[in-house]
Design an enzyme around this catalytic site. Sequence first.
Site, short mmCIF file in Angstrom:
data_model
loop_
_atom_site.label_atom_id
_atom_site.label_comp_id
_atom_site.label_asym_id
_atom_site.label_seq_id
_atom_site.Cartn_x
_atom_site.Cartn_y
_atom_site.Cartn_z
N GLY A 72 0.84 -1.19 0.00
CA GLY A 72 0.00 0.00 0.00
C GLY A 72 0.88 1.25 0.00
O GLY A 72 0.56 2.25 -0.64
N THR A 73 1.98 1.18 0.72
CA THR A 73 2.92 2.30 0.78
C THR A 73 3.42 2.66 -0.62
O THR A 73 3.42 3.82 -1.03
CB THR A 73 4.11 1.93 1.70
OG1 THR A 73 3.61 1.75 3.02
CG2 THR A 73 5.19 2.99 1.69
N ASN A 152 -7.27 4.27 9.60
CA ASN A 152 -6.67 3.07 10.18
C ASN A 152 -6.74 3.04 11.71
O ASN A 152 -6.44 2.02 12.32
CB ASN A 152 -5.21 2.92 9.72
CG ASN A 152 -4.43 4.21 9.79
OD1 ASN A 152 -4.93 5.27 9.41
ND2 ASN A 152 -3.23 4.14 10.29
N GLN A 182 -7.41 0.44 4.21
CA GLN A 182 -8.23 -0.10 5.31
C GLN A 182 -9.67 -0.36 4.87
O GLN A 182 -10.36 -1.21 5.42
CB GLN A 182 -8.22 0.85 6.51
CG GLN A 182 -6.88 0.97 7.22
CD GLN A 182 -6.45 -0.29 7.97
OE1 GLN A 182 -7.26 -1.17 8.28
NE2 GLN A 182 -5.18 -0.40 8.26
N SER A 205 -3.95 -2.97 -0.34
CA SER A 205 -2.85 -3.83 0.12
C SER A 205 -3.39 -5.20 0.54
O SER A 205 -4.42 -5.29 1.20
CB SER A 205 -2.19 -3.14 1.32
OG SER A 205 -1.09 -3.88 1.76
N HIS A 207 -2.23 -7.56 2.65
CA HIS A 207 -2.14 -8.14 4.00
C HIS A 207 -3.18 -7.57 4.97
O HIS A 207 -3.21 -7.94 6.14
CB HIS A 207 -0.71 -8.01 4.58
CG HIS A 207 -0.28 -6.64 4.98
ND1 HIS A 207 -0.05 -6.30 6.29
CD2 HIS A 207 -0.02 -5.53 4.26
CE1 HIS A 207 0.36 -5.04 6.35
NE2 HIS A 207 0.38 -4.55 5.13
N THR A 243 10.36 -7.65 -11.41
CA THR A 243 9.76 -8.97 -11.59
C THR A 243 8.66 -9.18 -10.56
O THR A 243 8.84 -8.91 -9.38
CB THR A 243 10.84 -10.07 -11.48
OG1 THR A 243 11.86 -9.77 -12.42
CG2 THR A 243 10.25 -11.44 -11.78
N CYS A 328 2.57 1.62 12.12
CA CYS A 328 3.47 2.57 11.46
C CYS A 328 3.68 3.80 12.32
O CYS A 328 4.78 4.30 12.45
CB CYS A 328 2.88 3.02 10.12
SG CYS A 328 2.11 1.67 9.27
N1 PLP Z 1 -2.57 3.14 4.20
C1 PLP Z 1 -3.20 2.79 5.32
C2 PLP Z 1 -4.48 3.48 5.68
C3 PLP Z 1 -2.70 1.78 6.15
O1 PLP Z 1 -3.36 1.44 7.26
C4 PLP Z 1 -1.50 1.13 5.77
C5 PLP Z 1 -0.91 0.09 6.64
O2 PLP Z 1 -1.16 0.01 7.81
C6 PLP Z 1 -0.86 1.52 4.58
C7 PLP Z 1 -1.42 2.53 3.82
C8 PLP Z 1 0.41 0.89 4.13
O3 PLP Z 1 0.18 -0.38 3.57
P1 PLP Z 1 1.40 -1.42 3.49
O4 PLP Z 1 1.59 -1.96 4.87
O5 PLP Z 1 0.95 -2.45 2.52
O6 PLP Z 1 2.58 -0.66 3.01
#
Ligand code: PLP
Length: 384
Positions: A72-73, A152, A182, A205, A207, A243, A328
């Site tokens: 997601g990042t 989140n 989320q 994302s 996970h 890849t 985070c």
């Molecule tokens: N955006 C939100 C709202 C999140 O809660 C998170 C992860 O906690 C992310 C982005 C980042 O996702 P990733 O862990 O896949 O980098």
Amino acid sequence: MENKMIYFDNSASSIPNPKAVDSAVTAMKCFANPSSPHFAGLKAKEIIEDARKKVADSLLCKPDEVYFTSSGTESNNIAILSMVEKNKREGNVIITTKAEHPSVVNTVLSLEKRGFRVEFAPVAGGEVDYGFIENTLKTQKVCLVTLMQANNQNGALTDLKRIRNIIEETNSEALFHSDIVQGFLKVPDGMASYASAYCDAASFSAHKIGGLKGTGGLFIKKGLKLSPVFFGGGQEGGIRSGTENIVGIAAFGVAAEDFSKPFRDKITALRKLFIGKATALLGGDIEIKEPISHIDAVISLSLKGIKSEVVLNYLSSKGICISSSSACSTKAKENTSLAAFGYSEEYNNSAIRIGFSPFNTEDEVETLIFELKNSLAYRIKRNK
Ligand code: PLP
């Protein structure tokens, strides 16, 4: 310890869906490079395209609007950096909020050094200030609006349709991105199509929905041609060279396909059970922050007068995982979302986060409440 673990930190990373794990194990055996033209490469490519179709179906968009990334990042970085670059002729102002994930806030802040200006819309109490967004779009040269779909920390929802309408009425040239990490598959039924219907791009994302870490996705509306922000062999339409992580992508497809209404209903039922029983048992000792519009998968609460870490460590000693804030922001040593919502310092110091998964059970919820109650007594005794 592992067998007895009770896991309620699903907003940080979710309990994996066993079907997704099986598909990952199967995909591990397809080790050829998906870009190779031989039969083994084609088989690997097929796995990716099958997953892309599954993810696209769950987002109600076309497969060629889905790009796989590493997280997601990464999706947030690619989307924001490429969208402002594309639209910089329309203006240099970016609208966002301080409640966004660091992968959004830090990306837009990095753009200030390149001549962009960031307008942070207020989010008091959890809800974004739609009036501020409308006014900023009317009065300033905005190139990008980037707002998360579900927060989140407390699950607060942004009405993406309303934002799209505001953009159309005020400055239809502004691009609209949403971090739906989320909210993906967890927004109430009927809102499932919002991101693909109302955004130009959306990040998600694997996970957070029972897939594996290290696999993300980016929806980019058909017709919006974005340029890469880093370069390589041109995989994923050139938007995300490198890849492909076929193991994670295979699992992502299965996790997305499986995360349907029964999963959302289960999460809602667990939340109701938790709130009903926790309020009854803990009474005035518990404070739950429930925004009017929210996803059910996450709850922000505090046990009054007890620091988050004390509760977290006590529960951890009992084999129960929760978080004191987002994983985070724990690293960043500040809880940006809760501060942005204007909650009291006292609340923020005691805030804990419970994240539900469809793989949690009612018994686990009962145990969690029982131990929350015990943590209260433990703390009071130690203070005396
Ligand atoms: N955006 C939100 C709202 C999140 O809660 C998170 C992860 O906690 C992310 C982005 C980042 O996702 P990733 O862990 O896949 O980098």
